[in-house]
Design a protein around this motif. Structure first.
Motif, short mmCIF file in Angstrom:
data_model
loop_
_atom_site.label_atom_id
_atom_site.label_comp_id
_atom_site.label_asym_id
_atom_site.label_seq_id
_atom_site.Cartn_x
_atom_site.Cartn_y
_atom_site.Cartn_z
N ARG A 116 49.58 43.27 39.88
CA ARG A 116 48.48 44.23 39.86
C ARG A 116 47.41 43.77 40.84
NH1 ARG A 116 47.54 47.25 34.20
NH2 ARG A 116 49.70 47.93 33.99
N ILE A 117 46.89 44.74 41.61
CA ILE A 117 45.95 44.44 42.67
C ILE A 117 44.70 45.28 42.45
CG2 ILE A 117 45.60 44.43 45.17
CD1 ILE A 117 48.97 45.01 44.64
N ASP A 118 43.53 44.63 42.50
CA ASP A 118 42.25 45.34 42.43
C ASP A 118 41.76 45.58 43.85
OD1 ASP A 118 42.08 45.40 39.62
OD2 ASP A 118 41.37 43.33 39.60
N VAL A 119 41.50 46.84 44.18
CA VAL A 119 40.99 47.22 45.49
C VAL A 119 39.60 47.82 45.27
CG1 VAL A 119 41.33 48.62 47.55
CG2 VAL A 119 43.30 47.66 46.35
N VAL A 120 38.58 47.16 45.82
CA VAL A 120 37.21 47.63 45.68
C VAL A 120 36.77 48.25 47.00
CG1 VAL A 120 34.84 46.96 45.17
CG2 VAL A 120 36.72 45.81 44.01
N VAL A 134 46.24 41.96 49.22
CA VAL A 134 47.30 40.95 49.14
C VAL A 134 47.78 40.88 47.70
CG1 VAL A 134 47.88 38.51 49.41
CG2 VAL A 134 46.35 39.60 51.04
N ALA A 135 49.09 41.05 47.52
CA ALA A 135 49.72 40.89 46.20
C ALA A 135 50.21 39.46 46.08
CB ALA A 135 50.87 41.87 46.04
N ARG A 136 50.08 38.89 44.90
CA ARG A 136 50.46 37.50 44.68
C ARG A 136 51.93 37.38 44.27
NH1 ARG A 136 45.66 38.72 42.20
NH2 ARG A 136 46.84 39.06 40.31
N ILE A 137 52.81 37.88 45.11
CA ILE A 137 54.25 37.75 44.90
C ILE A 137 54.79 36.92 46.06
CG2 ILE A 137 56.43 38.97 44.62
CD1 ILE A 137 54.81 41.48 43.87
#
Length: 158
Positions: A116-120, A134-137
């Motif tokens: 899950r990615i938060d985009v502000v 950036v996704a942490r995969i």
């Protein structure tokens, strides 16, 4: 936060105006003080109203997400795409879910990562804006036949 800072700047300017009007004439001071108090009340009422109202869209379908590129790196997956706001409210943040599958054949896919990615970012009503995240995969570099799916989980408005 920016609204509070702007309000403080307005109140400082109003204070300077009040001090100078006190020196000039008492009637001018009274009229200026009344105007400053009414304006301050309106600004505070607006700030309180914004804090007390619900800040999330009930329907995430009002924002469309398009993934343009997903590039695996050693630190994660660099994503770029576009967010389209279809609602009448201003969007301030979204939460996206990225699912990575490996598909050696068209019908044989297995999920190998999820994040899950938060985009502000601020998107005006009926507007669109490009995003980068950036996704942490990790561990995807060099793997063939990757399929990327991105979905909108939640939307925050202001």
């Amino acid at each position: 936060m920016a609204q509070i800072l702007l309000s403080l700047i307005v109140f400082t300017a109003a204070l300077v105006l009040l001090v100078n009007s006190w020196r000039a004439e008492k009637r001018l001071f009274a009229a200026t003080a009344l105007l400053v108090v009414l304006t301050a009340g309106a600004i505070f009422a607006t700030l309180i109203y914004q804090q007390l109202t619900d800040h999330s869209l009930s329907d995430p379908a009002l924002v469309e997400v398009t993934l343009a590129e997903a590039k695996p790196t050693e630190n994660g997956v660099r994503l770029s795409g576009k967010l389209q706001n279809l609602s009448a409210q201003r969007v301030s943040a979204v939460q996206l879910e990225l699912v990575v599958s490996q598909c050696p054949t068209e019908s044989d896919c297995s999920e190998i990562g999820r994040d899950r990615i938060d985009v502000v970012l601020q998107i005006p009503p009926n507007g669109s804006y490009p995003f980068n995240a950036v996704a942490r995969i990790t561990g995807l570099r060099g793997k063939p036949d990757l399929r990327w799916q991105i979905e909108l989980v939640s939307v925050t408005t202001y």
